[in-house]
Write an enzyme that holds these catalytic residues in place. Structure first.
Site, PDB file in Angstrom:
ATOM      1  N   ARG A  83       0.818  -1.211   0.000  1.00  0.00           N
ATOM      2  CA  ARG A  83       0.000   0.000   0.000  1.00  0.00           C
ATOM      3  C   ARG A  83       0.857   1.268   0.000  1.00  0.00           C
ATOM      4  O   ARG A  83       0.702   2.137  -0.854  1.00  0.00           O
ATOM      5  CB  ARG A  83      -0.924   0.024   1.236  1.00  0.00           C
ATOM      6  CG  ARG A  83      -2.036  -0.984   1.253  1.00  0.00           C
ATOM      7  CD  ARG A  83      -2.930  -0.931   0.035  1.00  0.00           C
ATOM      8  NE  ARG A  83      -3.585   0.354  -0.149  1.00  0.00           N
ATOM      9  CZ  ARG A  83      -4.075   0.786  -1.315  1.00  0.00           C
ATOM     10  NH1 ARG A  83      -3.950   0.052  -2.401  1.00  0.00           N
ATOM     11  NH2 ARG A  83      -4.683   1.952  -1.399  1.00  0.00           N
ATOM     12  N   CYS A 119       1.718   7.168  10.297  1.00  0.00           N
ATOM     13  CA  CYS A 119       0.712   8.083   9.758  1.00  0.00           C
ATOM     14  C   CYS A 119      -0.004   8.812  10.892  1.00  0.00           C
ATOM     15  O   CYS A 119      -0.285  10.016  10.794  1.00  0.00           O
ATOM     16  CB  CYS A 119      -0.281   7.327   8.887  1.00  0.00           C
ATOM     17  SG  CYS A 119      -1.053   5.897   9.679  1.00  0.00           S
ATOM     18  N   THR A 176      -1.588   1.647  19.623  1.00  0.00           N
ATOM     19  CA  THR A 176      -0.827   2.488  18.705  1.00  0.00           C
ATOM     20  C   THR A 176       0.306   3.131  19.491  1.00  0.00           C
ATOM     21  O   THR A 176       0.165   3.376  20.688  1.00  0.00           O
ATOM     22  CB  THR A 176      -1.707   3.576  18.047  1.00  0.00           C
ATOM     23  OG1 THR A 176      -0.873   4.455  17.286  1.00  0.00           O
ATOM     24  CG2 THR A 176      -2.444   4.401  19.083  1.00  0.00           C
TER      25      THR A 176
END
Length: 338
Positions: free
Chosen positions: A13, A152, A211
């Site tokens: 990706r 990100c 995360t």
């Protein structure tokens, strides 16, 4: 200045979206791609057709083992060992390491054996220096051979946190990213020994997850180290995520004052990375947005002048990939000045 010649290792990706972004980036030219799991014909197909970002806006051909993109030849290799990729013969001085496998300094350094001068990891790294554009990229001094563009989510959170901390001071905060599902998840319920919830059907569930974005923010903004923690909610959307930053601030301010500070930063020193909107947007409106962080002025709330919830969108594929290239261009300029 001639375009920086770049190689991409890993055509998943991020590798493919970095490639698409590079077509629009005048300072970068992709000259080679390596992926041991994809033959050239299939790589051309995957680059041309994308279920999220649409059909490639340009011409893609295959000539022998290579790709030809808009008339320019891009060498295509299928080496499993990064040290065996002949970057030097392609002229690639910089390599984007986007396999998600070689994320430590020692592993990523293998690219240098093939002739690359620097490696930028498109993922968080346990030991490589991390840089986030408009936050700490100016601290890059050219000494590191391997650096990381962080994640990100870190790229969304860090610019927002920087504005708030610089203007009002963050005492402490909690961050939740409502994150689109990714390739690590399951299309149907399957085995996932290390993360039982992560093995549940991605398109059918909201899945609590972890995360490391807040911890990474503490690395790129040392003043916030230990002041933020976080979690993730994986949701049944294919792309675009959103950060919810709930923070206690030191210097009291109304929500309107906070909005104004973010707007001024988005229109000034952080323009192109942080954006500001008062439109009634939803996630699909952000597909293909090149900013790292799009602050949603209407979505946030405050309890009082010291306790606020801020909401910021990000295309976790497109916006992040654009920053990989921006960081690469910055690094090349610094290197050229040495």
């Amino acid at each position: 200045m001639a375009p920086i010649k770049v190689g991409i290792n890993g055509f998943g990706r991020i590798g493919r979206i970095v490639f698409r972004n590079a077509i629009e980036h005048p300072e970068v030219e992709i000259v080679a791609v390596n992926d041991p799991f994809i033959e050239t014909k299939y790589a051309a197909y995957m680059l041309k057709y994308d279920s999220t970002h649409g059909i490639f806006n340009g011409e893609i051909k295959q000539e022998g083992n290579d790709l030809v993109i808009n008339g320019k030849t891009v060498k295509f290799y299928t080496e499993r060992d990064p040290a065996a990729i002949p970057w030097k013969e392609t002229g690639a001085d910089y390599v984007v390491e986007s396999t998600g496998v070689f994320t430590t300094t020692d592993k990523a350094k293998a690219h240098l054996q093939g002739g690359a001068k620097k490696v930028i990891i498109s993922a968080p790294s346990a030991d490589a220096p991390m840089y986030v554009m408009v936050v700490n990229e100016k601290s890059y001094d050219g000494s590191a051979d391997v650096i990381s563009n962080a994640s990100c989510t870190t790229n969304c959170l860090a610019p927002l946190a920087k504005v708030i901390n610089d203007k009002f001071g963050i005492v402490e905060g909690l961050m939740t990213t409502v994150h689109s599902y990714t390739a690590t998840q399951k299309t149907v319920h399957g085995p996932s020994a290390k993360d039982w919830r992560g093995g549940r059907t991605a398109a059918q569930n909201i899945i609590p997850s972890s995360t490391g974005a807040a911890k990474a923010v503490g690395k790129v903004i040392p003043e916030l180290n230990g002041k933020l923690t976080d979690m993730s909610m994986r949701v049944p959307t294919t792309n675009v995520s959103v950060v919810d930053l709930t923070a206690r601030i030191e210097k009291g301010a109304s929500y309107d004052e906070i909005k104004q500070a973010i707007k001024e930063a988005a229109e000034g020193p952080l323009k192109g990375v942080l954006a500001y909107t008062e439109d009634d947007v939803v996630s699909t409106d952000m597909i293909g947005n090149p900013n790292s962080s799009i602050f949603d002025a209407k979505a946030g709330i405050s309890l009082n002048n010291n306790f606020v919830k801020l909401v910021s969108w990000y295309d976790n594929e497109w916006g992040y990939s654009r920053r990989v290239l921006d960081l690469l261009a910055h690094v090349a300029k610094v290197d050229a000045s040495k």
